[in-house]
Design an enzyme around this catalytic site. Structure first.
Site, PDB file in Angstrom:
ATOM      1  N   LYS A 130       2.240  -2.388 -12.294  1.00  0.00           N
ATOM      2  CA  LYS A 130       2.926  -2.590 -13.570  1.00  0.00           C
ATOM      3  C   LYS A 130       2.034  -3.411 -14.472  1.00  0.00           C
ATOM      4  O   LYS A 130       1.221  -4.213 -13.986  1.00  0.00           O
ATOM      5  CB  LYS A 130       4.236  -3.345 -13.349  1.00  0.00           C
TER       6      LYS A 130
HETATM    7  N1  GLU Z   1       8.330   2.502 -16.421  1.00  0.00           N
HETATM    8  C1  GLU Z   1       9.000   3.493 -15.624  1.00  0.00           C
HETATM    9  C2  GLU Z   1       9.580   2.872 -14.370  1.00  0.00           C
HETATM   10  O1  GLU Z   1       9.844   1.693 -14.313  1.00  0.00           O
HETATM   11  C3  GLU Z   1       8.130   4.709 -15.370  1.00  0.00           C
HETATM   12  C4  GLU Z   1       6.862   4.463 -14.640  1.00  0.00           C
HETATM   13  C5  GLU Z   1       5.921   5.670 -14.597  1.00  0.00           C
HETATM   14  O2  GLU Z   1       6.289   6.734 -15.054  1.00  0.00           O
HETATM   15  O3  GLU Z   1       4.817   5.483 -14.090  1.00  0.00           O
HETATM   16  O4  GLU Z   1       9.863   3.557 -13.427  1.00  0.00           O
END
Ligand code: GLU
Length: 444
Positions: A130
């Site tokens: 993240k």
């Molecule tokens: N931000 C989204 C999540 O928390 C999507 C992450 C992604 O598609 O890599 O799952």
């Protein structure tokens, strides 16, 4: 900081803070510690190999970068951005980039670890990561946002890449942000390699290499899961009533999709307040209101209600689709619903969870319920790398298939082991990770 830019490229509400709510109770829980406790609970139950426990207890890599951005008035501001790469045993690191005033290294760590478990649970070949930058995107103009994004990506350099770490949208970022990332990343490659840049992020605009269905994917996945639950509980979706917290990308798309299926949206809360209508709120009209005014408050024809009243609304389902720590011991005690379908990451505190369990309120845990986004991100990555293009029906079908099979796995562990669904979801994910460590061994 300068003007607010509410320009959007698509039909959804502005990203800014519409997906957030402002209520935080007491001292924020150390989020990564909470993830570790969740891991531990499932690991105990599984008797998970100690080396796997140890590896997952710490992120593999943490990057912190500080970079200058020229603001519209000519001043320079410095910003600090993070990328936490938690684990890549199953495939490249994967996870969104968040722009929000509450971003911290602790939050990013927790969100990265949740991505590891989410991808393992739904069995897609990605690890977990993240990223985040701590600032309020609603306070920056579009050119400032673009310069900030480009400098952040430039600062990350080769720490991201199509085979290594693949970012995506999260709170405060969207398809437009992803397009800037591709362009910036491509510019750092030699000309003959630039075509490879497309798969460096997912969640791009469809016209710039994105996948159809990616924008609605997280909300769509929440609805697919609610539909599976409804079927198991003999509830018809056309009779279903629900409430939503947060009306950003996830909240809007879940509401839009559920309303199309005949369900009734009774109340919505975001950072500007909460509104209720027992007759039902029109999700599209509400999105238009949010686009024009910046929040749900003041929506014509709806009654303004307090934060407490919002939680007290009687409905079948509550969808938290905003920030972490919203379902606390206190708010869980107010809920009058049968099911909490977690569209957000980490919306329920451990104390909130205990109250939900005591009160017999069911939970579709975040790592299952909001996995639709990363699943369609996976489809986008596969299409980019294979030069393929799948249509909307194919995306929807494959998404539904993957979610249904993960749902079955979670339900079956929950029933056979007699544990709550969150612990069951972690158990499925951890077993998958343990399996790969067992088969490959640990170097050297
Ligand atoms: N931000 C989204 C999540 O928390 C999507 C992450 C992604 O598609 O890599 O799952």
């Amino acid at each position: 900081m300068t003007t607010t830019d509410t320009t959007t490229l698509n039909a959804t509400p502005p990203i800014k803070s519409a997906g957030s709510v402002a209520h935080h109770e007491g001292t924020p829980v150390a989020l990564f510690q909470r993830v570790q406790q969740q891991f531990e609970r499932a690991a105990e139950m599984l008797d998970l190999a100690p080396e796997v426990r140890k590896i997952l207890a710490r992120p593999a890599c943490e990057i912190s970068v500080t970079f200058p951005v020229r603001m519209d008035d000519g001043r320079f501001e410095t910003f600090t951005g993070y990328r936490v790469q938690h684990n890549n045993a199953l495939g490249p690191f994967k996870g969104g980039i968040r722009y929000h005033p509450d971003v911290s290294i602790d939050e990013v760590r927790a969100l990265a670890a949740w991505m590891t478990t989410k991808c393992a649970l739904v069995d897609i070949p990605f690890g977990g990561a993240k990223g985040g930058v701590q600032f309020d995107p609603s306070e920056l103009s579009r050119p400032e946002l673009e310069r900030l994004t480009r400098r952040f990506i430039y600062a990350l350099g080769n720490n991201i890449g199509p085979d290594y770490d693949v970012p995506a949208p999260d709170v405060g970022t969207d398809a437009r942000t992803m397009a800037w990332i591709v362009d910036t990343y491509a510019a750092t490659l030699p000309p003959q390699d630039r075509h490879r840049a497309l798969a460096v992020v997912t969640g791009k605009p469809v016209s710039a290499g994105g996948s159809v269905g990616r924008e609605k994917a997280t909300g769509q996945g929440v609805v697919d899961l609610i539909a599976l639950w409804a079927k198991d509980n003999n509830v018809s979706l056309s009779d279903l009533s629900y409430t939503v917290q947060g009306f950003g990308k996830v909240g809007f798309w879940a509401a839009h999709t559920l309303n199309k299926l005949g369900a009734t949206l009774i109340a919505v809360e975001d950072i500007t307040g909460a509104v209720r209508s027992t007759e039902g709120l029109n999700a599209d009209a509400l999105a238009e209101h949010v686009r024009q005014t910046g929040g749900v408050s003041g929506f014509p024809g709806a009654e303004a209600i307090s934060h407490t009243e919002f939680f007290e609304v009687t409905a079948d389902v509550f969808i938290p689709a905003a920030m972490e720590n919203q379902v606390t011991a206190e708010t869980a005690g107010l809920l009058n619903v049968r099911l909490v379908a977690e569209g957000a990451n980490g919306p329920t505190t451990p104390e909130g969870d205990a109250v939900l369990r005591e009160r017999g309120i069911e939970v579709l845990p975040d790592i299952l319920c909001n996995a639709g986004g990363v699943i369609v991100s996976y489809f986008e990555w596969v299409q980019n790398r294979g030069g393929a293009s799948w249509d909307a029906a194919e995306i929807d079908r494959r998404l539904q298939e993957i979610l249904a099979s993960a749902y079955q796995r979670v339900m079956s562990v929950s029933e056979t082991k007699g544990v709550d669904r969150r612990t069951a979801a972690y158990a499925v994910a951890l077993s998958r990770l343990e399996q790969v460590y067992e088969e490959r061994g640990i170097f050297p």
